[in-house]
Write a protein that holds these residues in place. Structure first.
Motif, PDB file in Angstrom:
ATOM      1  N   LEU A 230       0.831  -1.168   0.027  1.00  0.00           N
ATOM      2  CA  LEU A 230       0.147   0.044   0.028  1.00  0.00           C
ATOM      3  C   LEU A 230       0.849   1.120  -0.102  1.00  0.00           C
ATOM      4  CD1 LEU A 230      -2.680  -1.079   2.554  1.00  0.00           C
ATOM      5  CD2 LEU A 230      -2.592  -1.389   0.012  1.00  0.00           C
ATOM      6  N   ASP A 260       0.021  -4.553   2.835  1.00  0.00           N
ATOM      7  CA  ASP A 260      -0.005  -3.626   3.819  1.00  0.00           C
ATOM      8  C   ASP A 260       0.922  -2.444   3.523  1.00  0.00           C
ATOM      9  OD1 ASP A 260      -0.661  -2.203   6.097  1.00  0.00           O
ATOM     10  OD2 ASP A 260      -0.911  -3.993   7.339  1.00  0.00           O
ATOM     11  N   ARG A 264      -1.659   2.792   4.126  1.00  0.00           N
ATOM     12  CA  ARG A 264      -2.948   2.196   4.624  1.00  0.00           C
ATOM     13  C   ARG A 264      -4.018   3.113   5.415  1.00  0.00           C
ATOM     14  NH1 ARG A 264      -3.919  -3.937   7.178  1.00  0.00           N
ATOM     15  NH2 ARG A 264      -6.077  -3.646   7.784  1.00  0.00           N
ATOM     16  N   ILE A 282      -9.230  -5.107   3.024  1.00  0.00           N
ATOM     17  CA  ILE A 282      -7.883  -5.260   3.096  1.00  0.00           C
ATOM     18  C   ILE A 282      -7.285  -6.563   4.088  1.00  0.00           C
ATOM     19  CG2 ILE A 282      -5.798  -3.799   3.641  1.00  0.00           C
ATOM     20  CD1 ILE A 282      -7.340  -1.421   3.922  1.00  0.00           C
TER      21      ILE A 282
END
Length: 421
Positions: A230, A260, A264, A282
């Motif tokens: 992310l 991740d 995030r 997620i």
């Protein structure tokens, strides 16, 4: 012939392609010693990564005292080479992105590596990424250590090539590996034409976990998956903006974000902003097996990146016969064929991305399966980890042969009498 691999962080959750490369090299008969500058063991969730952790020597685990000891030992044992390497370090510290303190730390790391390589009989070191790990390999060579090569992935190396000393690293390297034709062209921009011969294209690949499994049909479920850290460059925020109109139209779907990272909080805020809580999930970091399962239960992978090298997850999805949606960035168009194995949209083009995803969700599974199978055949041909490892092994053998020849030429012929006078 024993090769050392040097990576800034290894094993790492997003670096499964390096693990596959190392294991494929060893399967082909090339022993590999693993070295990492630092550890990120706290992130590891994959059993394969955890197994690699026990095989890897972490340089910074020795602490500051260990670095200083290595520096002093090398200076005392090889004063001439050390002074030359120190002068080189001072020179590049003025040109590099980071200052003198960082480069002296790199020199200390190089001192430790030089000693370890000597003890273990390492004849060549290969670094992944043209960043600080390659700087350490270059300084180790300047200290009298083995020849080095490195793989450039991008986009970081192409964003700031001069700050990363890319021209100097290429000039001093025995070989440079690009993972795509695009990557090779960018490296050619930043070195002398005489050094172009050093640059070889060796693709990242997938292994038997993906290639030997029978491809399953695309499921009827309206499930999309995005796999990646992310971070800004992966385009997650744009992806959420792109799916918001689909949700507003009443199109049923589920988007699973596997990964991740530092973005995030912003991703979670955007999900709430667009009212997508029931549409987006997620998962956090996932093992290779979990990634594989997520891909198999999806009708397509979507990766709307702004900057890339050539994402391995695209190869993984296609190897499992899942079409992909991505962007016209870097090496991606060399793998993904629009209309045949997936969709490509201009990076940053939210409306085009929305349109492509709408097509994916409305397409029949027979069409999607056909696209996935076409992509699978391309991956089998171009991104088999075992095949690409054999290319690397041949490259390393060539480097060693050339090094031995250079040594033989440099050595005096002691069989001939020494002239008098």
């Amino acid at each position: 012939m024993t090769i050392a691999y040097l990576v800034n962080q290894y094993p790492k959750v997003s670096h499964s392609f390096i693990r596959r490369e190392i294991l494929a090299l060893e399967a082909a008969g090339t022993p590999v010693a693993r070295f990492s500058v630092r550890s990120c063991s706290g992130e590891l969730v994959d059993p394969g990564d955890q197994a690699e952790l026990h095989k890897t020597q972490v340089i910074l685990s020795r602490g500051v005292s260990g670095l200083l000891t290595g520096l002093i030992q090398t200076a005392l044992a090889h004063p001439g080479q050390f002074l030359k390497a120190l002068a080189f370090t001072l020179k590049i510290s003025r040109r590099g992105q980071r200052g003198l303190a960082h480069h002296l730390a790199y020199l200390a790391e190089a001192c430790i590596l030089r000693r370890e390589f000597e003890i273990q009989g390492i004849t060549h070191v290969h670094a992944h990424f043209g960043t600080n790990s390659t700087t350490v390999a270059m300084l180790c060579h300047a200290l009298g250590g083995p020849t080095y090569s490195f793989t450039v992935h991008g986009p970081e190396e192409f964003d700031r090539p001069e700050a990363l000393l890319l021209p100097e690293k290429i000039r001093r390297a025995a070989a440079v590996v690009a993972i795509s034709a695009f990557g090779k062209s960018q490296l050619m921009r930043w070195c002398e034409a005489a050094d172009w011969r050093k640059i070889q294209v060796v693709h990242c690949g997938v292994d038997e976990e993906f290639l030997t499994q029978a491809a399953t049909p695309v499921p009827e479920t309206q499930r999309l998956v995005c796999v990646g850290r992310l971070s800004e460059q992966k385009g997650h925020l744009l992806l959420l903006e792109a799916i918001a109109p689909l949700a507003a139209e009443g199109i049923p779907f589920k988007l699973v974000l596997v990964g991740d990272g530092e973005l995030r909080p912003q991703v979670e805020a955007a999900i709430a902003q667009y009212g997508l809580e029931s549409y987006v999930e997620i998962t956090g970091w996932a093992s290779s097996a979990e990634v594989r399962q997520q891909l198999q239960t999806a009708r397509a992978l979507v990766l709307p990146s702004f900057a890339e090298g050539l994402p391995v997850v695209l190869m993984e999805a296609l190897a499992l016969a899942r079409p992909v949606v991505s962007t016209y960035v870097a090496g991606i168009p060399e793998l993904v064929e629009p209309g045949r194995s997936g969709w490509l949209v201009p990076p940053g083009a939210v409306e085009d991305l929305t349109a492509a995803l709408r097509e994916v969700l409305q397409a029949d599974t027979k069409t999607l399966s056909a696209m996935g199978h076409h992509g699978r055949s391309r991956v089998v041909q171009q991104h088999n980890a075992a095949t690409e490892a054999r290319k690397l092994a041949a490259l390393f053998q060539q480097i060693e042969a050339e090094a031995r020849l250079s040594e033989a030429i440099a050595l005096p012929d002691l069989s001939q009498p020494i002239p008098e006078g």
